[in-house]
Write a protein that holds these residues in place. Structure first.
Motif, PDB file in Angstrom:
ATOM      1  N   TYR A 161       0.830  -1.202   0.000  1.00 27.56           N
ATOM      2  CA  TYR A 161       0.000   0.000   0.000  1.00 27.56           C
ATOM      3  C   TYR A 161       0.869   1.257   0.000  1.00 27.56           C
ATOM      4  N   LEU A 162       1.981   1.208   0.696  1.00 33.72           N
ATOM      5  CA  LEU A 162       2.858   2.379   0.778  1.00 33.72           C
ATOM      6  C   LEU A 162       3.497   2.713  -0.563  1.00 33.72           C
ATOM      7  N   VAL A 163       3.880   1.683  -1.303  1.00 33.37           N
ATOM      8  CA  VAL A 163       4.527   1.939  -2.598  1.00 33.37           C
ATOM      9  C   VAL A 163       3.518   1.882  -3.744  1.00 33.37           C
ATOM     10  N   GLY A 164       2.290   1.420  -3.446  1.00 30.42           N
ATOM     11  CA  GLY A 164       1.227   1.431  -4.445  1.00 30.42           C
ATOM     12  C   GLY A 164       1.267   0.323  -5.466  1.00 30.42           C
ATOM     13  N   LYS A 165       2.043  -0.724  -5.199  1.00 23.95           N
ATOM     14  CA  LYS A 165       2.108  -1.811  -6.176  1.00 23.95           C
ATOM     15  C   LYS A 165       2.607  -3.093  -5.516  1.00 23.95           C
ATOM     16  N   LYS A 166       2.315  -4.209  -6.190  1.00 20.47           N
ATOM     17  CA  LYS A 166       2.786  -5.518  -5.749  1.00 20.47           C
ATOM     18  C   LYS A 166       3.000  -6.382  -6.976  1.00 20.47           C
ATOM     19  N   GLU A 167       4.139  -7.063  -7.048  1.00 21.30           N
ATOM     20  CA  GLU A 167       4.401  -7.925  -8.186  1.00 21.30           C
ATOM     21  C   GLU A 167       3.598  -9.213  -8.045  1.00 21.30           C
ATOM     22  N   VAL A 211      -2.030  -1.565  -6.231  1.00 21.63           N
ATOM     23  CA  VAL A 211      -2.859  -1.962  -5.092  1.00 21.63           C
ATOM     24  C   VAL A 211      -2.938  -0.811  -4.103  1.00 21.63           C
ATOM     25  N   ASP A 212      -4.050  -0.773  -3.398  1.00 20.29           N
ATOM     26  CA  ASP A 212      -4.205   0.173  -2.299  1.00 20.29           C
ATOM     27  C   ASP A 212      -5.218  -0.418  -1.328  1.00 20.29           C
ATOM     28  N   ALA A 213      -5.669   0.378  -0.375  1.00 22.43           N
ATOM     29  CA  ALA A 213      -6.521  -0.140   0.689  1.00 22.43           C
ATOM     30  C   ALA A 213      -7.887  -0.611   0.208  1.00 22.43           C
ATOM     31  N   ARG A 214      -8.206  -0.439  -1.074  1.00 19.40           N
ATOM     32  CA  ARG A 214      -9.480  -0.919  -1.612  1.00 19.40           C
ATOM     33  C   ARG A 214      -9.456  -2.410  -1.939  1.00 19.40           C
TER      34      ARG A 214
END
Length: 287
Positions: free
Chosen positions: A76-82, A90-93
Protein backbone atom coordinates in the motif's frame (compact mmCIF):
# COMPACT_ATOMS: atom_id res chain seq x y z
CA UNK A 1 27.63 19.62 11.85
CA UNK A 2 25.64 16.38 12.31
CA UNK A 3 26.75 13.38 10.26
CA UNK A 4 24.67 13.20 7.04
CA UNK A 5 22.15 10.41 6.49
CA UNK A 6 23.57 8.35 3.63
CA UNK A 7 21.73 5.52 1.89
CA UNK A 8 23.75 2.86 3.72
CA UNK A 9 23.31 4.49 7.10
CA UNK A 10 19.56 4.84 6.60
CA UNK A 11 19.18 1.21 5.59
CA UNK A 12 21.10 0.00 8.62
CA UNK A 13 19.06 2.14 11.02
CA UNK A 14 15.74 1.21 9.41
CA UNK A 15 16.55 -2.50 9.40
CA UNK A 16 17.11 -2.39 13.16
CA UNK A 17 13.96 -0.30 13.71
CA UNK A 18 11.79 -2.66 11.65
CA UNK A 19 13.23 -5.70 13.42
CA UNK A 20 12.19 -4.23 16.78
CA UNK A 21 8.73 -3.50 15.37
CA UNK A 22 8.30 -7.09 14.15
CA UNK A 23 8.19 -6.15 10.46
CA UNK A 24 8.78 -9.11 8.14
CA UNK A 25 12.01 -9.03 6.08
CA UNK A 26 13.23 -5.78 7.69
CA UNK A 27 16.21 -5.23 5.37
CA UNK A 28 14.24 -5.90 2.19
CA UNK A 29 11.37 -3.71 3.38
CA UNK A 30 13.80 -0.87 4.13
CA UNK A 31 15.29 -1.19 0.64
CA UNK A 32 11.88 -1.21 -1.07
CA UNK A 33 10.70 1.88 0.80
CA UNK A 34 13.92 3.83 0.30
CA UNK A 35 14.00 3.00 -3.41
CA UNK A 36 10.40 4.21 -3.63
CA UNK A 37 11.22 7.44 -1.78
CA UNK A 38 14.16 8.10 -4.11
CA UNK A 39 12.33 6.97 -7.29
CA UNK A 40 15.03 4.47 -8.15
CA UNK A 41 15.56 0.71 -8.12
CA UNK A 42 17.15 -1.20 -5.25
CA UNK A 43 20.42 -1.70 -7.14
CA UNK A 44 20.89 2.07 -7.33
CA UNK A 45 20.78 2.25 -3.53
CA UNK A 46 24.05 0.35 -3.32
CA UNK A 47 25.66 2.11 -6.25
CA UNK A 48 25.01 5.39 -4.38
CA UNK A 49 25.51 3.96 -0.89
CA UNK A 50 27.47 6.97 0.40
CA UNK A 51 25.20 9.64 -1.12
CA UNK A 52 23.62 11.94 1.49
CA UNK A 53 19.86 12.42 1.24
CA UNK A 54 18.28 15.86 1.00
CA UNK A 55 15.75 17.15 3.52
CA UNK A 56 12.78 16.48 1.24
CA UNK A 57 13.90 12.92 0.48
CA UNK A 58 14.42 12.27 4.18
CA UNK A 59 10.96 13.60 5.03
CA UNK A 60 9.31 11.31 2.45
CA UNK A 61 11.26 8.29 3.66
CA UNK A 62 10.66 8.96 7.35
CA UNK A 63 6.91 9.10 6.73
CA UNK A 64 7.02 5.75 4.91
CA UNK A 65 9.06 4.18 7.71
CA UNK A 66 6.67 5.49 10.37
CA UNK A 67 3.60 4.16 8.56
CA UNK A 68 5.22 0.76 7.94
CA UNK A 69 6.21 0.56 11.59
CA UNK A 70 2.57 1.16 12.50
CA UNK A 71 1.50 -1.82 10.41
CA UNK A 72 0.56 -0.38 7.02
CA UNK A 73 1.42 -2.96 4.32
CA UNK A 74 4.46 -2.21 2.21
CA UNK A 75 2.44 -2.75 -0.99
CA UNK A 76 0.00 0.00 0.00
CA UNK A 77 2.86 2.38 0.78
CA UNK A 78 4.53 1.94 -2.60
CA UNK A 79 1.23 1.43 -4.45
CA UNK A 80 2.11 -1.81 -6.18
CA UNK A 81 2.79 -5.52 -5.75
CA UNK A 82 4.40 -7.92 -8.19
CA UNK A 83 2.21 -10.85 -9.18
CA UNK A 84 2.96 -13.45 -11.84
CA UNK A 85 5.89 -11.34 -13.01
CA UNK A 86 3.98 -8.08 -13.40
CA UNK A 87 3.49 -5.00 -11.18
CA UNK A 88 -0.13 -4.60 -10.06
CA UNK A 89 -1.44 -1.38 -8.58
CA UNK A 90 -2.86 -1.96 -5.09
CA UNK A 91 -4.20 0.17 -2.30
CA UNK A 92 -6.52 -0.14 0.69
CA UNK A 93 -9.48 -0.92 -1.61
CA UNK A 94 -8.16 -4.41 -2.44
CA UNK A 95 -6.28 -7.35 -0.98
CA UNK A 96 -2.55 -7.49 -1.63
CA UNK A 97 -1.93 -10.34 -4.13
CA UNK A 98 -0.05 -13.26 -2.56
CA UNK A 99 2.45 -15.62 -4.22
CA UNK A 100 0.27 -18.65 -3.40
CA UNK A 101 -2.54 -17.19 -5.50
CA UNK A 102 -0.29 -17.65 -8.55
CA UNK A 103 -1.22 -21.34 -8.23
CA UNK A 104 -4.73 -20.35 -9.34
CA UNK A 105 -3.34 -18.68 -12.45
CA UNK A 106 -1.20 -21.70 -13.32
CA UNK A 107 -4.12 -24.09 -12.85
CA UNK A 108 -6.45 -21.85 -14.85
CA UNK A 109 -4.01 -21.65 -17.75
CA UNK A 110 -3.65 -25.44 -17.75
CA UNK A 111 -7.44 -25.95 -17.75
CA UNK A 112 -8.40 -23.25 -20.28
CA UNK A 113 -8.72 -24.53 -23.88
CA UNK A 114 -7.82 -22.36 -26.90
CA UNK A 115 -10.37 -19.58 -27.21
CA UNK A 116 -11.89 -20.60 -23.89
CA UNK A 117 -13.99 -18.52 -21.51
CA UNK A 118 -12.92 -17.84 -17.93
CA UNK A 119 -14.87 -16.26 -15.09
CA UNK A 120 -13.00 -14.73 -12.14
CA UNK A 121 -15.30 -14.15 -9.17
CA UNK A 122 -14.19 -11.76 -6.38
CA UNK A 123 -11.50 -10.38 -8.66
CA UNK A 124 -10.23 -7.65 -6.31
CA UNK A 125 -7.20 -6.03 -7.93
CA UNK A 126 -7.78 -8.13 -11.04
CA UNK A 127 -4.50 -9.98 -10.55
CA UNK A 128 -5.84 -13.37 -11.61
CA UNK A 129 -8.03 -12.20 -14.49
CA UNK A 130 -5.44 -9.81 -15.92
CA UNK A 131 -2.65 -12.39 -15.64
CA UNK A 132 -4.71 -15.01 -17.49
CA UNK A 133 -5.78 -12.50 -20.17
CA UNK A 134 -2.18 -11.46 -20.80
CA UNK A 135 -0.90 -15.03 -20.91
CA UNK A 136 -3.79 -16.15 -23.13
CA UNK A 137 -4.98 -13.25 -25.32
CA UNK A 138 -7.18 -15.71 -27.24
CA UNK A 139 -9.37 -16.26 -24.15
CA UNK A 140 -12.47 -14.33 -23.14
CA UNK A 141 -12.09 -13.28 -19.49
CA UNK A 142 -14.90 -11.92 -17.32
CA UNK A 143 -14.00 -10.57 -13.86
CA UNK A 144 -16.59 -9.62 -11.24
CA UNK A 145 -16.65 -8.15 -7.76
CA UNK A 146 -19.24 -6.93 -5.27
CA UNK A 147 -17.08 -3.87 -4.58
CA UNK A 148 -17.13 -0.98 -7.05
CA UNK A 149 -13.93 0.29 -5.44
CA UNK A 150 -12.16 -3.00 -6.13
CA UNK A 151 -13.37 -3.01 -9.73
CA UNK A 152 -11.90 0.46 -10.20
CA UNK A 153 -8.49 -0.93 -9.21
CA UNK A 154 -8.95 -3.94 -11.49
CA UNK A 155 -9.92 -1.66 -14.35
CA UNK A 156 -6.78 0.43 -13.79
CA UNK A 157 -4.57 -2.66 -13.81
CA UNK A 158 -6.14 -4.07 -16.95
CA UNK A 159 -5.73 -0.78 -18.79
CA UNK A 160 -2.17 -0.14 -17.62
CA UNK A 161 -0.97 -3.66 -18.38
CA UNK A 162 -2.84 -3.90 -21.68
CA UNK A 163 -5.16 -6.78 -20.82
CA UNK A 164 -8.56 -7.30 -22.44
CA UNK A 165 -10.84 -8.14 -19.51
CA UNK A 166 -14.59 -7.63 -19.21
CA UNK A 167 -15.50 -6.28 -15.77
CA UNK A 168 -18.89 -6.54 -14.09
CA UNK A 169 -20.23 -5.37 -10.73
CA UNK A 170 -22.42 -7.62 -8.63
CA UNK A 171 -22.68 -10.15 -5.82
CA UNK A 172 -21.20 -13.37 -7.20
CA UNK A 173 -23.60 -14.88 -9.77
CA UNK A 174 -25.73 -11.73 -9.94
CA UNK A 175 -22.94 -10.14 -11.98
CA UNK A 176 -23.07 -12.86 -14.63
CA UNK A 177 -25.90 -12.10 -17.04
CA UNK A 178 -27.87 -14.26 -19.43
CA UNK A 179 -26.97 -17.86 -20.04
CA UNK A 180 -23.18 -17.34 -20.14
CA UNK A 181 -21.17 -20.48 -19.48
CA UNK A 182 -17.47 -20.97 -19.01
CA UNK A 183 -14.77 -23.57 -19.39
CA UNK A 184 -13.09 -22.33 -16.21
CA UNK A 185 -14.38 -20.54 -13.13
CA UNK A 186 -11.77 -19.29 -10.69
CA UNK A 187 -11.98 -17.39 -7.43
CA UNK A 188 -9.93 -16.23 -4.47
CA UNK A 189 -12.93 -15.47 -2.25
CA UNK A 190 -13.15 -14.48 1.42
CA UNK A 191 -12.40 -17.72 3.29
CA UNK A 192 -11.01 -16.75 6.71
CA UNK A 193 -13.33 -17.85 9.56
CA UNK A 194 -14.65 -14.78 11.35
CA UNK A 195 -13.17 -15.89 14.65
CA UNK A 196 -9.67 -15.91 13.18
CA UNK A 197 -9.76 -12.31 11.93
CA UNK A 198 -8.57 -10.72 15.23
CA UNK A 199 -5.56 -13.05 15.24
CA UNK A 200 -4.34 -12.08 11.78
CA UNK A 201 -1.22 -9.94 11.51
CA UNK A 202 -1.73 -6.22 11.89
CA UNK A 203 -0.76 -5.82 8.21
CA UNK A 204 -3.48 -8.21 7.02
CA UNK A 205 -6.01 -6.54 9.31
CA UNK A 206 -5.42 -3.33 7.30
CA UNK A 207 -6.77 -5.07 4.20
CA UNK A 208 -10.51 -4.95 3.31
CA UNK A 209 -12.49 -7.09 5.76
CA UNK A 210 -15.07 -7.84 3.06
CA UNK A 211 -12.35 -9.65 1.11
CA UNK A 212 -11.24 -11.73 4.10
CA UNK A 213 -14.28 -12.65 6.21
CA UNK A 214 -15.68 -15.99 5.12
CA UNK A 215 -18.27 -16.29 7.89
CA UNK A 216 -18.31 -18.51 10.97
CA UNK A 217 -16.55 -21.47 9.35
CA UNK A 218 -14.93 -19.61 6.45
CA UNK A 219 -17.16 -21.35 3.91
CA UNK A 220 -20.04 -18.86 3.59
CA UNK A 221 -18.96 -17.50 0.19
CA UNK A 222 -17.39 -20.74 -0.98
CA UNK A 223 -20.69 -22.58 -0.49
CA UNK A 224 -22.47 -20.09 -2.74
CA UNK A 225 -19.79 -20.32 -5.40
CA UNK A 226 -19.78 -24.12 -5.38
CA UNK A 227 -23.58 -24.33 -5.45
CA UNK A 228 -23.92 -22.00 -8.44
CA UNK A 229 -20.91 -23.11 -10.48
CA UNK A 230 -22.34 -26.24 -12.16
CA UNK A 231 -25.01 -24.18 -13.95
CA UNK A 232 -22.31 -21.84 -15.28
CA UNK A 233 -19.76 -24.43 -16.42
CA UNK A 234 -19.74 -26.28 -19.72
CA UNK A 235 -19.53 -30.09 -19.67
CA UNK A 236 -16.04 -30.99 -18.50
CA UNK A 237 -15.57 -27.49 -17.04
CA UNK A 238 -13.26 -26.74 -14.13
CA UNK A 239 -13.77 -24.85 -10.87
CA UNK A 240 -10.65 -23.50 -9.13
CA UNK A 241 -10.84 -22.02 -5.64
CA UNK A 242 -8.29 -20.69 -3.19
CA UNK A 243 -9.08 -22.18 0.20
CA UNK A 244 -8.25 -22.20 3.91
CA UNK A 245 -6.12 -25.12 5.06
CA UNK A 246 -8.94 -26.05 7.44
CA UNK A 247 -11.15 -26.85 4.43
CA UNK A 248 -9.03 -29.78 3.22
CA UNK A 249 -11.91 -32.26 3.46
CA UNK A 250 -14.93 -29.94 3.52
CA UNK A 251 -14.43 -28.12 0.23
CA UNK A 252 -14.01 -31.21 -2.00
CA UNK A 253 -17.01 -32.73 -0.24
CA UNK A 254 -19.11 -29.64 -0.99
CA UNK A 255 -18.12 -29.86 -4.65
CA UNK A 256 -19.11 -33.52 -4.93
CA UNK A 257 -22.45 -32.81 -3.26
CA UNK A 258 -23.07 -29.99 -5.76
CA UNK A 259 -22.73 -32.37 -8.70
CA UNK A 260 -19.07 -32.23 -9.70
CA UNK A 261 -17.67 -35.51 -10.98
CA UNK A 262 -14.44 -35.21 -9.02
CA UNK A 263 -12.81 -32.79 -6.60
CA UNK A 264 -9.55 -32.49 -4.71
CA UNK A 265 -7.45 -30.11 -2.62
CA UNK A 266 -3.94 -29.31 -3.79
CA UNK A 267 -1.13 -28.02 -1.62
CA UNK A 268 0.89 -24.83 -2.01
CA UNK A 269 4.68 -24.52 -1.92
CA UNK A 270 4.56 -24.48 1.88
CA UNK A 271 2.75 -27.82 1.89
CA UNK A 272 -0.58 -26.35 3.00
CA UNK A 273 -3.91 -27.18 1.31
CA UNK A 274 -4.53 -24.05 -0.78
CA UNK A 275 -6.23 -24.89 -4.08
CA UNK A 276 -9.58 -26.59 -4.50
CA UNK A 277 -10.04 -28.19 -7.94
CA UNK A 278 -13.33 -29.65 -9.16
CA UNK A 279 -14.34 -30.96 -12.59
CA UNK A 280 -17.73 -31.40 -14.20
CA UNK A 281 -18.50 -34.59 -16.08
CA UNK A 282 -18.67 -34.66 -19.85
CA UNK A 283 -15.23 -33.77 -21.10
CA UNK A 284 -11.49 -34.37 -20.75
CA UNK A 285 -9.95 -33.20 -17.50
CA UNK A 286 -6.61 -31.41 -17.55
CA UNK A 287 -3.93 -32.51 -15.12
Amino acid sequence: MPEPWTTLKLLAWTQEFFAKKGVDSPRLTAEVLLAHALSCDRVRLYLDFDKPLGDRELAVYRDLVRRRGEGEPTAYLVGKKEFYGRPFAVDARVLVPRPETELLVEAALAALPPGGRLLDLCTGSGAIAVSVALERPDAHVLATDASEDALAVARENAARLGAVVELAHGDLWAAVHGDARFEVIVSNPPYVPTGELPGLSREVRREPCIALDGGADGLAILRRIVAGAPARLVPGGTLLLEMHERHLDELPSLCLQAGFECAEARRDHAGLPRLGVAHMAGGPHPA
